[in-house]
Motif scaffolding. Structure first.
Motif, PDB file in Angstrom:
ATOM      1  N   HIS A  66       7.668  12.535   4.643  1.00 44.05           N
ATOM      2  CA  HIS A  66       7.560  12.013   6.005  1.00 44.05           C
ATOM      3  C   HIS A  66       7.725  10.496   5.986  1.00 44.05           C
ATOM      4  O   HIS A  66       7.560   9.857   4.950  1.00 44.05           O
ATOM      5  CB  HIS A  66       6.198  12.355   6.614  1.00 44.05           C
ATOM      6  CG  HIS A  66       6.091  13.773   7.081  1.00 44.05           C
ATOM      7  ND1 HIS A  66       5.208  14.179   8.042  1.00 44.05           N
ATOM      8  CD2 HIS A  66       6.752  14.896   6.697  1.00 44.05           C
ATOM      9  CE1 HIS A  66       5.314  15.481   8.247  1.00 44.05           C
ATOM     10  NE2 HIS A  66       6.249  15.931   7.430  1.00 44.05           N
ATOM     11  N   SER A  67       7.991   9.931   7.147  1.00 42.98           N
ATOM     12  CA  SER A  67       8.064   8.476   7.237  1.00 42.98           C
ATOM     13  C   SER A  67       6.657   7.881   7.206  1.00 42.98           C
ATOM     14  O   SER A  67       5.658   8.547   7.524  1.00 42.98           O
ATOM     15  CB  SER A  67       8.764   8.060   8.531  1.00 42.98           C
ATOM     16  OG  SER A  67       7.973   8.394   9.659  1.00 42.98           O
ATOM     17  N   HIS A  68       6.569   6.621   6.813  1.00 41.69           N
ATOM     18  CA  HIS A  68       5.291   5.909   6.766  1.00 41.69           C
ATOM     19  C   HIS A  68       4.591   5.915   8.132  1.00 41.69           C
ATOM     20  O   HIS A  68       3.395   6.254   8.221  1.00 41.69           O
ATOM     21  CB  HIS A  68       5.543   4.483   6.271  1.00 41.69           C
ATOM     22  CG  HIS A  68       4.324   3.796   5.746  1.00 41.69           C
ATOM     23  ND1 HIS A  68       3.488   3.066   6.552  1.00 41.69           N
ATOM     24  CD2 HIS A  68       3.798   3.716   4.493  1.00 41.69           C
ATOM     25  CE1 HIS A  68       2.501   2.569   5.842  1.00 41.69           C
ATOM     26  NE2 HIS A  68       2.659   2.945   4.577  1.00 41.69           N
ATOM     27  N   SER A  70       4.922   8.016  10.579  1.00 40.31           N
ATOM     28  CA  SER A  70       4.523   9.384  10.912  1.00 40.31           C
ATOM     29  C   SER A  70       3.201   9.741  10.246  1.00 40.31           C
ATOM     30  O   SER A  70       2.311  10.340  10.871  1.00 40.31           O
ATOM     31  CB  SER A  70       5.616  10.362  10.483  1.00 40.31           C
ATOM     32  OG  SER A  70       5.177  11.696  10.628  1.00 40.31           O
ATOM     33  N   VAL A  71       3.062   9.378   8.973  1.00 39.18           N
ATOM     34  CA  VAL A  71       1.826   9.687   8.249  1.00 39.18           C
ATOM     35  C   VAL A  71       0.652   8.901   8.835  1.00 39.18           C
ATOM     36  O   VAL A  71      -0.457   9.435   8.971  1.00 39.18           O
ATOM     37  CB  VAL A  71       1.989   9.379   6.742  1.00 39.18           C
ATOM     38  CG1 VAL A  71       0.653   9.542   6.012  1.00 39.18           C
ATOM     39  CG2 VAL A  71       3.030  10.311   6.131  1.00 39.18           C
ATOM     40  N   ILE A  72       0.889   7.644   9.189  1.00 40.78           N
ATOM     41  CA  ILE A  72      -0.177   6.839   9.802  1.00 40.78           C
ATOM     42  C   ILE A  72      -0.685   7.510  11.079  1.00 40.78           C
ATOM     43  O   ILE A  72      -1.903   7.610  11.304  1.00 40.78           O
ATOM     44  CB  ILE A  72       0.329   5.413  10.118  1.00 40.78           C
ATOM     45  CG1 ILE A  72       0.568   4.633   8.828  1.00 40.78           C
ATOM     46  CG2 ILE A  72      -0.665   4.669  11.009  1.00 40.78           C
ATOM     47  CD1 ILE A  72       1.174   3.258   9.037  1.00 40.78           C
ATOM     48  N   LYS A  73       0.239   7.985  11.904  1.00 43.49           N
ATOM     49  CA  LYS A  73      -0.147   8.637  13.166  1.00 43.49           C
ATOM     50  C   LYS A  73      -0.951   9.903  12.905  1.00 43.49           C
ATOM     51  O   LYS A  73      -1.973  10.158  13.560  1.00 43.49           O
ATOM     52  CB  LYS A  73       1.112   8.965  13.976  1.00 43.49           C
ATOM     53  CG  LYS A  73       0.819   9.578  15.332  1.00 43.49           C
ATOM     54  CD  LYS A  73       2.100   9.835  16.111  1.00 43.49           C
ATOM     55  CE  LYS A  73       1.785  10.464  17.472  1.00 43.49           C
ATOM     56  NZ  LYS A  73       3.025  10.739  18.236  1.00 43.49           N
ATOM     57  N   ILE A  74      -0.501  10.713  11.936  1.00 36.79           N
ATOM     58  CA  ILE A  74      -1.201  11.963  11.635  1.00 36.79           C
ATOM     59  C   ILE A  74      -2.594  11.676  11.083  1.00 36.79           C
ATOM     60  O   ILE A  74      -3.582  12.318  11.467  1.00 36.79           O
ATOM     61  CB  ILE A  74      -0.380  12.800  10.625  1.00 36.79           C
ATOM     62  CG1 ILE A  74       0.882  13.335  11.300  1.00 36.79           C
ATOM     63  CG2 ILE A  74      -1.216  13.947  10.057  1.00 36.79           C
ATOM     64  CD1 ILE A  74       1.850  14.017  10.349  1.00 36.79           C
ATOM     65  N   VAL A  75      -2.697  10.691  10.178  1.00 37.77           N
ATOM     66  CA  VAL A  75      -3.990  10.335   9.605  1.00 37.77           C
ATOM     67  C   VAL A  75      -4.954   9.863  10.685  1.00 37.77           C
ATOM     68  O   VAL A  75      -6.152  10.214  10.677  1.00 37.77           O
ATOM     69  CB  VAL A  75      -3.807   9.259   8.513  1.00 37.77           C
ATOM     70  CG1 VAL A  75      -5.157   8.630   8.139  1.00 37.77           C
ATOM     71  CG2 VAL A  75      -3.149   9.861   7.286  1.00 37.77           C
ATOM     72  N   ARG A  76      -4.462   9.083  11.636  1.00 37.86           N
ATOM     73  CA  ARG A  76      -5.322   8.618  12.735  1.00 37.86           C
ATOM     74  C   ARG A  76      -5.846   9.791  13.556  1.00 37.86           C
ATOM     75  O   ARG A  76      -7.029   9.830  13.929  1.00 37.86           O
ATOM     76  CB  ARG A  76      -4.540   7.656  13.630  1.00 37.86           C
ATOM     77  CG  ARG A  76      -4.345   6.263  13.025  1.00 37.86           C
ATOM     78  CD  ARG A  76      -3.461   5.408  13.905  1.00 37.86           C
ATOM     79  NE  ARG A  76      -3.288   4.067  13.338  1.00 37.86           N
ATOM     80  CZ  ARG A  76      -2.417   3.186  13.788  1.00 37.86           C
ATOM     81  NH1 ARG A  76      -1.631   3.484  14.824  1.00 37.86           N
ATOM     82  NH2 ARG A  76      -2.323   1.994  13.222  1.00 37.86           N
ATOM     83  N   GLU A  77      -4.968  10.760  13.841  1.00 35.69           N
ATOM     84  CA  GLU A  77      -5.386  11.933  14.615  1.00 35.69           C
ATOM     85  C   GLU A  77      -6.413  12.756  13.854  1.00 35.69           C
ATOM     86  O   GLU A  77      -7.406  13.230  14.430  1.00 35.69           O
ATOM     87  CB  GLU A  77      -4.161  12.785  14.959  1.00 35.69           C
ATOM     88  CG  GLU A  77      -3.205  12.124  15.943  1.00 35.69           C
ATOM     89  CD  GLU A  77      -1.977  12.975  16.222  1.00 35.69           C
ATOM     90  OE1 GLU A  77      -1.882  14.091  15.670  1.00 35.69           O
ATOM     91  OE2 GLU A  77      -1.107  12.531  17.001  1.00 35.69           O
TER      92      GLU A  77
END
Length: 318
Positions: A66-68, A70-77
């Motif tokens: 995944h893109s960086h 994208s992972v940041i967004k998922i981790v935040r959720e």
């Protein structure tokens, strides 16, 4: 949408549609097992649940593809619902790692039975298919990693456009195009030299009357490029491939390759056993073209051109 009617060019749209169907069922499956997980979180969750230590955002992104952002967004959720948290790296306090919380760890234990059932359901479905989509995707990904879809489309575009290009013998009506195309590229990178002026001002005398040939690439009566075979006085080589010029409007469409191949075939038809050329290494696309045509670097040949810093030869099989 009738994807079968559209055909293979709708591959991306069809895969997205299939992904939507699978993702919708995936959410229903999570609900069935009482697992409060979203399908898009799964790659991050699964990766972290199989790690003994926390991992950085970059490490997670690289592992799951995944893109960086994208992972940041998922981790935040996932952090908002208490499944993951950030903690300082034990060795490098400047770096934050992502780890599962106790809630996330409990979920990773709870979800094991779901994994077994889903894996068996998918395998059963694949066994019912004539073409195993999982293996097909692996193969397709491998091929795209070797050469992207964009590059493959560019190749097909060149093939289609070049199919209507004609390579014809030079006549005097093409003198202006022959001269202007060559002068244009020479002035772009170098300067016009005496040897250029002679051949471009009077190609009949300095090329054709001496036993050479000039080929012209045309499409819909428009001149796209030119190339000359100059009879050499040097006994080592029969002809020099020279004065190849392609209109800037058509560069990148394979016209140079067509002219080069046609010139080689023309030389063969005239009994040539070898072809020589001169160029300059700043012309990287040209050097790549010559190498593609089979030319190899040589040294030690006298040249009238200041701009020449590479010499190449092609030994022909008659």
């Amino acid at each position: 949408m009738n994807f079968d009617k559209i055909g293979e060019m709708a591959l991306g749209s069809r895969l997205r549609a299939l992904s939507t169907i699978v993702s919708e069922d995936a959410q229903r499956i999570y609900n069935l097992y009482g697992v409060a997980l979203k399908p898009k979180w799964f790659p991050v969750f699964y990766f972290l649940s199989n790690q003994n230590t926390g991992k950085s955002i970059t490490a997670i992104a690289n592992e799951i593809g995944h893109s960086h952002p994208s992972v940041i967004k998922i981790v935040r959720e996932m952090s908002k619902v208490g499944l993951v948290l950030e903690q300082k790296d034990t060795l490098d306090k400047r770096k934050n790692n992502i780890v599962l919380t106790p809630k996330g760890i409990d979920m990773s234990i709870q979800i094991q039975q779901q994994y077994k059932d889903v894996e068996n359901a998918v395998k059963t479905t694949l066994n019912q298919t004539t073409h195993n989509i999982w293996l097909a995707i692996q193969e397709f990904e491998y091929l795209l990693n070797e050469k992207s879809l964009l590059k493959r489309v560019i190749e097909q575009k060149k093939i289609r456009e070049s199919s209507t290009v004609e390579i014809i013998d030079y006549t005097s009506k093409y003198h202006t195009a022959f001269k202007e195309l060559n002068e244009e590229w020479i002035k772009t990178f170098f300067k016009i030299e005496d040897a250029d002026r002679k051949a471009l001002d009077d190609p009949q005398k300095y090329i054709l009357d001496s036993g050479g040939k000039i080929l012209v690439a045309i499409q819909d009566q428009n001149v796209l490029g030119v190339c000359a075979l100059i009879k050499m006085k040097n006994k080592k080589y029969d002809y020099e491939l020279a004065k190849m010029a392609v209109s800037p409007k058509t560069q990148g469409k394979g016209i140079g390759y067509l002219l080069g191949k046609s010139s080689i075939e023309k030389a063969k038809s005239m009994g040539a056993k070898s072809i020589y050329l001169e160029s300059n290494t700043i012309l990287k696309p040209a050097i790549s073209l010559y190498e593609k045509l089979g030319f190899q670097k040589v040294v030690g040949i006298d040249t009238p051109y200041e701009r020449c810093n590479i010499q190449m030869e092609l030994l022909l099989e008659i």
